[in-house]
Write a protein that holds these residues in place. Structure first.
Motif, PDB file in Angstrom:
ATOM      1  N   VAL A  31       0.836  -1.200   0.000  1.00 29.71           N
ATOM      2  CA  VAL A  31       0.000   0.000   0.000  1.00 29.71           C
ATOM      3  C   VAL A  31       0.876   1.258   0.000  1.00 29.71           C
ATOM      4  CG1 VAL A  31      -1.842   1.222   1.219  1.00 29.71           C
ATOM      5  CG2 VAL A  31      -1.802  -1.268   1.220  1.00 29.71           C
ATOM      6  N   ILE A  32       1.954   1.233   0.764  1.00 30.56           N
ATOM      7  CA  ILE A  32       2.893   2.362   0.766  1.00 30.56           C
ATOM      8  C   ILE A  32       3.463   2.551  -0.631  1.00 30.56           C
ATOM      9  CG2 ILE A  32       5.136   3.166   1.615  1.00 30.56           C
ATOM     10  CD1 ILE A  32       4.410   1.680   4.288  1.00 30.56           C
ATOM     11  N   ARG A  49      -2.906   9.017   4.458  1.00 30.58           N
ATOM     12  CA  ARG A  49      -3.495   8.089   3.480  1.00 30.58           C
ATOM     13  C   ARG A  49      -3.730   6.704   4.070  1.00 30.58           C
ATOM     14  NH1 ARG A  49      -1.575   9.595  -2.368  1.00 30.58           N
ATOM     15  NH2 ARG A  49      -1.350  11.836  -2.118  1.00 30.58           N
ATOM     16  N   LEU A  50      -3.033   6.403   5.170  1.00 31.72           N
ATOM     17  CA  LEU A  50      -3.151   5.106   5.831  1.00 31.72           C
ATOM     18  C   LEU A  50      -3.530   5.338   7.293  1.00 31.72           C
ATOM     19  CD1 LEU A  50       0.172   3.603   4.433  1.00 31.72           C
ATOM     20  CD2 LEU A  50      -2.116   3.315   3.515  1.00 31.72           C
ATOM     21  N   PRO A  51      -4.761   5.746   7.566  1.00 34.12           N
ATOM     22  CA  PRO A  51      -5.123   6.135   8.928  1.00 34.12           C
ATOM     23  C   PRO A  51      -5.043   5.010   9.955  1.00 34.12           C
ATOM     24  CG  PRO A  51      -7.064   6.033   7.524  1.00 34.12           C
ATOM     25  CD  PRO A  51      -5.882   5.848   6.631  1.00 34.12           C
ATOM     26  N   ASN A  52      -5.022   3.759   9.534  1.00 35.95           N
ATOM     27  CA  ASN A  52      -4.987   2.644  10.479  1.00 35.95           C
ATOM     28  C   ASN A  52      -3.585   2.175  10.830  1.00 35.95           C
ATOM     29  OD1 ASN A  52      -7.807   2.577  10.646  1.00 35.95           O
ATOM     30  ND2 ASN A  52      -7.924   1.317   8.811  1.00 35.95           N
ATOM     31  N   ILE A  53      -2.563   2.786  10.238  1.00 40.70           N
ATOM     32  CA  ILE A  53      -1.187   2.387  10.539  1.00 40.70           C
ATOM     33  C   ILE A  53      -0.661   3.240  11.687  1.00 40.70           C
ATOM     34  CG2 ILE A  53      -0.055   3.958   8.910  1.00 40.70           C
ATOM     35  CD1 ILE A  53       1.918   1.683   8.255  1.00 40.70           C
ATOM     36  N   THR A  54       0.113   2.619  12.562  1.00 41.87           N
ATOM     37  CA  THR A  54       0.729   3.384  13.642  1.00 41.87           C
ATOM     38  C   THR A  54       1.986   4.066  13.121  1.00 41.87           C
ATOM     39  OG1 THR A  54       2.126   1.561  14.389  1.00 41.87           O
ATOM     40  CG2 THR A  54      -0.100   1.735  15.372  1.00 41.87           C
ATOM     41  N   GLN A  61       8.211   0.086   8.303  1.00 42.24           N
ATOM     42  CA  GLN A  61       7.992  -0.349   6.922  1.00 42.24           C
ATOM     43  C   GLN A  61       8.781   0.512   5.942  1.00 42.24           C
ATOM     44  OE1 GLN A  61       5.179  -3.202   6.155  1.00 42.24           O
ATOM     45  NE2 GLN A  61       6.725  -3.347   7.741  1.00 42.24           N
ATOM     46  N   LEU A  62       8.815   1.824   6.170  1.00 40.07           N
ATOM     47  CA  LEU A  62       9.593   2.708   5.298  1.00 40.07           C
ATOM     48  C   LEU A  62      11.082   2.391   5.402  1.00 40.07           C
ATOM     49  CD1 LEU A  62       7.673   6.051   5.845  1.00 40.07           C
ATOM     50  CD2 LEU A  62       7.943   4.848   3.653  1.00 40.07           C
ATOM     51  N   PRO A 129     -12.013   1.418   2.652  1.00 37.01           N
ATOM     52  CA  PRO A 129     -11.309   2.207   3.668  1.00 37.01           C
ATOM     53  C   PRO A 129     -10.963   3.607   3.154  1.00 37.01           C
ATOM     54  CG  PRO A 129     -10.254   0.072   3.352  1.00 37.01           C
ATOM     55  CD  PRO A 129     -11.300   0.210   2.288  1.00 37.01           C
ATOM     56  N   VAL A 130     -10.782   4.538   4.083  1.00 41.23           N
ATOM     57  CA  VAL A 130     -10.455   5.904   3.741  1.00 41.23           C
ATOM     58  C   VAL A 130      -9.242   5.962   2.823  1.00 41.23           C
ATOM     59  CG1 VAL A 130      -9.680   8.120   4.683  1.00 41.23           C
ATOM     60  CG2 VAL A 130     -11.481   6.839   5.832  1.00 41.23           C
ATOM     61  N   SER A 131      -8.214   5.166   3.123  1.00 44.50           N
ATOM     62  CA  SER A 131      -7.010   5.175   2.305  1.00 44.50           C
ATOM     63  C   SER A 131      -7.306   4.763   0.881  1.00 44.50           C
ATOM     64  CB  SER A 131      -5.919   4.299   2.909  1.00 44.50           C
ATOM     65  OG  SER A 131      -6.355   2.954   2.982  1.00 44.50           O
TER      66      SER A 131
END
Length: 137
Positions: A31-32, A49-54, A61-62, A129-131
């Motif tokens: 997704v990233i 863009r990914l509101p569910n990721i901490t 991940q980056l 999802p929003v993203s």
């Protein structure tokens, strides 16, 4: 936990597939990469863009994507510090893979449509999802 990666790709005919999936595995890397296909983004732009990721998971991940040579992290000497993420040429080579995954998902998952009705590729499903909505589907 550190992942064990193949040192060579001659272990079996499916070994290259396994090795590729290990590089882009997990819930967030694909997704990233998908969002970075649009261009350079700052950390908080990716996070929105990914509101569910901490924040911790996004950072991890980056870092893995950067370590694997898919993402370039550019730090600007400013106050406050400005950090941007973009795809490297190697990361760009994943575009057909990511877009093929998206196309397959659009056609074969319930995220976009009722399985009995044809897909409308220009409008996301109500439960998307929003993203997904922000990314244009």
């Amino acid at each position: 936990m550190t992942r064990i990666r193949h040192k060579s790709l001659d272990c079996s005919p499916g070994c290259a597939v396994e090795a590729t999936l290990q590089l882009i595995d997990g819930k967030w890397k694909g997704v990233i990469l998908y969002h970075l296909l649009e261009g350079t983004l700052r950390f908080n732009e990716i996070r929105r863009r990914l509101p569910n990721i901490t924040q911790r998971m996004l950072t991890a991940q980056l870092r893995e994507l950067e370590q694997d040579g898919f993402v370039l992290r550019t730090v600007y000497a400013e106050v406050p510090p400005k950090v941007e993420y973009s795809l490297t040429p190697r990361g760009r080579t994943l575009e057909p893979v990511i877009m093929a995954l998206k196309k397959w998902g659009d056609e074969n998952t319930g995220f976009r449509r009722d399985p009995e009705s044809p897909a409308k590729l220009d409008e996301p499903a109500a439960d998307c999802p929003v993203s997904c909505v922000q990314a244009g589907g």
